[in-house]
Design a protein around this motif. Structure first.
Motif, PDB file in Angstrom:
ATOM      1  N   LEU A  20      11.859  -1.274 -12.013  1.00  0.00           N
ATOM      2  CA  LEU A  20      11.255  -0.431 -10.980  1.00  0.00           C
ATOM      3  C   LEU A  20       9.748  -0.618 -10.889  1.00  0.00           C
ATOM      4  CD1 LEU A  20      13.218   2.890 -11.547  1.00  0.00           C
ATOM      5  CD2 LEU A  20      13.447   1.312  -9.620  1.00  0.00           C
ATOM      6  N   LEU A  21       9.106  -0.906 -12.007  1.00  0.00           N
ATOM      7  CA  LEU A  21       7.649  -1.023 -12.036  1.00  0.00           C
ATOM      8  C   LEU A  21       7.138  -2.414 -11.698  1.00  0.00           C
ATOM      9  CD1 LEU A  21       6.893   1.110 -15.214  1.00  0.00           C
ATOM     10  CD2 LEU A  21       6.665   1.783 -12.813  1.00  0.00           C
ATOM     11  N   THR A  22       8.008  -3.401 -11.702  1.00  0.00           N
ATOM     12  CA  THR A  22       7.602  -4.769 -11.395  1.00  0.00           C
ATOM     13  C   THR A  22       7.513  -4.940  -9.878  1.00  0.00           C
ATOM     14  OG1 THR A  22       8.742  -5.552 -13.363  1.00  0.00           O
ATOM     15  CG2 THR A  22       8.176  -7.206 -11.709  1.00  0.00           C
ATOM     16  N   PRO A  23       6.332  -5.317  -9.375  1.00  0.00           N
ATOM     17  CA  PRO A  23       6.206  -5.472  -7.921  1.00  0.00           C
ATOM     18  C   PRO A  23       7.006  -6.666  -7.421  1.00  0.00           C
ATOM     19  CG  PRO A  23       4.214  -6.209  -9.019  1.00  0.00           C
ATOM     20  CD  PRO A  23       5.101  -5.623 -10.076  1.00  0.00           C
ATOM     21  N   GLY A  24       7.577  -6.506  -6.243  1.00  0.00           N
ATOM     22  CA  GLY A  24       8.319  -7.593  -5.617  1.00  0.00           C
ATOM     23  C   GLY A  24       7.375  -8.525  -4.868  1.00  0.00           C
ATOM     24  N   ALA A  25       7.852  -9.679  -4.510  1.00  0.00           N
ATOM     25  CA  ALA A  25       7.052 -10.639  -3.763  1.00  0.00           C
ATOM     26  C   ALA A  25       7.129 -10.289  -2.278  1.00  0.00           C
ATOM     27  CB  ALA A  25       7.544 -12.049  -4.007  1.00  0.00           C
ATOM     28  N   VAL A  26       6.055  -9.716  -1.764  1.00  0.00           N
ATOM     29  CA  VAL A  26       5.990  -9.366  -0.356  1.00  0.00           C
ATOM     30  C   VAL A  26       4.676  -9.861   0.219  1.00  0.00           C
ATOM     31  CG1 VAL A  26       7.435  -7.310  -0.604  1.00  0.00           C
ATOM     32  CG2 VAL A  26       4.979  -7.103  -0.801  1.00  0.00           C
ATOM     33  N   SER A  27       4.669 -10.061   1.492  1.00  0.00           N
ATOM     34  CA  SER A  27       3.453 -10.468   2.174  1.00  0.00           C
ATOM     35  C   SER A  27       3.139  -9.423   3.231  1.00  0.00           C
ATOM     36  CB  SER A  27       3.643 -11.836   2.831  1.00  0.00           C
ATOM     37  OG  SER A  27       2.470 -12.200   3.520  1.00  0.00           O
ATOM     38  N   ALA A  28       2.045  -8.712   3.027  1.00  0.00           N
ATOM     39  CA  ALA A  28       1.670  -7.645   3.944  1.00  0.00           C
ATOM     40  C   ALA A  28       0.738  -8.139   5.038  1.00  0.00           C
ATOM     41  CB  ALA A  28       1.008  -6.516   3.170  1.00  0.00           C
ATOM     42  N   HIS A  29       0.390  -9.404   5.015  1.00  0.00           N
ATOM     43  CA  HIS A  29      -0.562  -9.940   5.966  1.00  0.00           C
ATOM     44  C   HIS A  29      -0.022 -11.210   6.614  1.00  0.00           C
ATOM     45  CE1 HIS A  29      -3.542  -7.167   4.416  1.00  0.00           C
ATOM     46  NE2 HIS A  29      -3.170  -7.522   3.205  1.00  0.00           N
ATOM     47  N   ALA A  30      -0.428 -11.410   7.859  1.00  0.00           N
ATOM     48  CA  ALA A  30      -0.087 -12.659   8.540  1.00  0.00           C
ATOM     49  C   ALA A  30      -0.894 -13.789   7.912  1.00  0.00           C
ATOM     50  CB  ALA A  30      -0.389 -12.542  10.027  1.00  0.00           C
ATOM     51  N   LEU A  31      -0.300 -14.955   7.810  1.00  0.00           N
ATOM     52  CA  LEU A  31      -0.982 -16.114   7.235  1.00  0.00           C
ATOM     53  C   LEU A  31      -1.409 -17.058   8.351  1.00  0.00           C
ATOM     54  CD1 LEU A  31       1.474 -16.848   4.305  1.00  0.00           C
ATOM     55  CD2 LEU A  31      -0.670 -15.578   4.219  1.00  0.00           C
ATOM     56  N   LEU A  32      -2.580 -17.640   8.203  1.00  0.00           N
ATOM     57  CA  LEU A  32      -3.060 -18.635   9.155  1.00  0.00           C
ATOM     58  C   LEU A  32      -2.287 -19.925   8.928  1.00  0.00           C
ATOM     59  CD1 LEU A  32      -5.093 -19.442  11.368  1.00  0.00           C
ATOM     60  CD2 LEU A  32      -6.641 -20.143   9.529  1.00  0.00           C
ATOM     61  N   ILE A  33      -1.546 -20.369   9.947  1.00  0.00           N
ATOM     62  CA  ILE A  33      -0.738 -21.588   9.839  1.00  0.00           C
ATOM     63  C   ILE A  33      -1.550 -22.809  10.243  1.00  0.00           C
ATOM     64  CG2 ILE A  33       1.279 -22.783  10.763  1.00  0.00           C
ATOM     65  CD1 ILE A  33       2.643 -20.094  11.012  1.00  0.00           C
ATOM     66  N   SER A  34      -2.274 -22.697  11.358  1.00  0.00           N
ATOM     67  CA  SER A  34      -3.083 -23.828  11.809  1.00  0.00           C
ATOM     68  C   SER A  34      -4.227 -23.315  12.677  1.00  0.00           C
ATOM     69  CB  SER A  34      -2.233 -24.830  12.603  1.00  0.00           C
ATOM     70  OG  SER A  34      -1.795 -24.247  13.817  1.00  0.00           O
ATOM     71  N   GLU A  53      -3.334 -20.096  14.955  1.00  0.00           N
ATOM     72  CA  GLU A  53      -1.900 -19.824  14.953  1.00  0.00           C
ATOM     73  C   GLU A  53      -1.531 -19.141  13.642  1.00  0.00           C
ATOM     74  OE1 GLU A  53       2.381 -22.117  15.184  1.00  0.00           O
ATOM     75  OE2 GLU A  53       0.572 -23.199  15.748  1.00  0.00           O
ATOM     76  N   PHE A  54      -0.913 -17.954  13.734  1.00  0.00           N
ATOM     77  CA  PHE A  54      -0.551 -17.174  12.559  1.00  0.00           C
ATOM     78  C   PHE A  54       0.959 -17.146  12.376  1.00  0.00           C
ATOM     79  CE2 PHE A  54      -4.757 -15.711  13.658  1.00  0.00           C
ATOM     80  CZ  PHE A  54      -5.371 -15.576  12.429  1.00  0.00           C
ATOM     81  N   SER A  55       1.375 -16.743  11.180  1.00  0.00           N
ATOM     82  CA  SER A  55       2.793 -16.715  10.837  1.00  0.00           C
ATOM     83  C   SER A  55       3.550 -15.580  11.518  1.00  0.00           C
ATOM     84  CB  SER A  55       2.960 -16.596   9.322  1.00  0.00           C
ATOM     85  OG  SER A  55       2.353 -15.389   8.871  1.00  0.00           O
ATOM     86  N   GLU A  56       2.843 -14.611  12.089  1.00  0.00           N
ATOM     87  CA  GLU A  56       3.466 -13.493  12.807  1.00  0.00           C
ATOM     88  C   GLU A  56       2.460 -12.938  13.793  1.00  0.00           C
ATOM     89  OE1 GLU A  56       3.045  -9.699  10.035  1.00  0.00           O
ATOM     90  OE2 GLU A  56       3.919 -11.387   8.949  1.00  0.00           O
ATOM     91  N   PRO A  57       2.919 -12.180  14.772  1.00  0.00           N
ATOM     92  CA  PRO A  57       1.988 -11.602  15.750  1.00  0.00           C
ATOM     93  C   PRO A  57       0.995 -10.657  15.058  1.00  0.00           C
ATOM     94  CG  PRO A  57       4.250 -11.384  16.513  1.00  0.00           C
ATOM     95  CD  PRO A  57       4.312 -11.862  15.095  1.00  0.00           C
ATOM     96  N   LEU A  58      -0.238 -10.664  15.564  1.00  0.00           N
ATOM     97  CA  LEU A  58      -1.275  -9.808  15.012  1.00  0.00           C
ATOM     98  C   LEU A  58      -1.330  -8.496  15.780  1.00  0.00           C
ATOM     99  CD1 LEU A  58      -4.160 -12.393  14.514  1.00  0.00           C
ATOM    100  CD2 LEU A  58      -2.450 -11.646  12.870  1.00  0.00           C
ATOM    101  N   ASN A  59      -1.722  -7.439  15.099  1.00  0.00           N
ATOM    102  CA  ASN A  59      -1.938  -6.139  15.733  1.00  0.00           C
ATOM    103  C   ASN A  59      -3.373  -6.124  16.245  1.00  0.00           C
ATOM    104  OD1 ASN A  59      -2.494  -3.475  16.348  1.00  0.00           O
ATOM    105  ND2 ASN A  59      -1.251  -2.676  14.673  1.00  0.00           N
ATOM    106  N   PRO A  60      -3.605  -6.120  17.577  1.00  0.00           N
ATOM    107  CA  PRO A  60      -4.963  -6.191  18.110  1.00  0.00           C
ATOM    108  C   PRO A  60      -5.845  -5.012  17.695  1.00  0.00           C
ATOM    109  CG  PRO A  60      -3.328  -6.182  19.885  1.00  0.00           C
ATOM    110  CD  PRO A  60      -2.593  -6.079  18.594  1.00  0.00           C
ATOM    111  N   ARG A  61      -5.253  -3.869  17.384  1.00  0.00           N
ATOM    112  CA  ARG A  61      -6.056  -2.736  16.936  1.00  0.00           C
ATOM    113  C   ARG A  61      -6.598  -2.926  15.518  1.00  0.00           C
ATOM    114  NH1 ARG A  61      -3.057   2.115  16.588  1.00  0.00           N
ATOM    115  NH2 ARG A  61      -1.222   0.849  16.308  1.00  0.00           N
ATOM    116  N   LEU A  62      -5.946  -3.775  14.740  1.00  0.00           N
ATOM    117  CA  LEU A  62      -6.339  -3.965  13.346  1.00  0.00           C
ATOM    118  C   LEU A  62      -6.927  -5.346  13.062  1.00  0.00           C
ATOM    119  CD1 LEU A  62      -3.153  -2.373  11.722  1.00  0.00           C
ATOM    120  CD2 LEU A  62      -5.362  -1.277  12.146  1.00  0.00           C
TER     121      LEU A  62
END
Length: 65
Positions: A20-34, A53-62
């Motif tokens: 329960l205490l071991t963090p899982g592998a997650v990505s909370a941020h979009a990655l720059l692809i090119s 170009e990012f790995s997912e759409p960006l939130n323009p407010r953030l």
């Protein structure tokens, strides 16, 4: 409960807590692809357009570039 049973139970509880205490592998941020121009590229003049170009759409407010 016997001493062996207590040790087994303690081991199971410890294993569950560690799981329960071991963090899982997650990505909370979009990655720059090119990018165009390429990252780190030296240009003689400022580019007219920069394409990112990012790995997912960006939130323009953030996000900003």
């Amino acid at each position: 409960m016997t001493l062996r049973g207590r040790r087994v139970l303690a081991g199971l509880v410890l294993a569950c807590l560690l799981g329960l205490l071991t963090p899982g592998a997650v990505s909370a941020h979009a990655l720059l692809i090119s990018s165009n121009p390429q990252a780190g590229q030296t240009l003689g003049t400022g580019p007219g357009v920069v394409v990112l170009e990012f790995s997912e759409p960006l939130n323009p407010r953030l996000s900003s570039a």
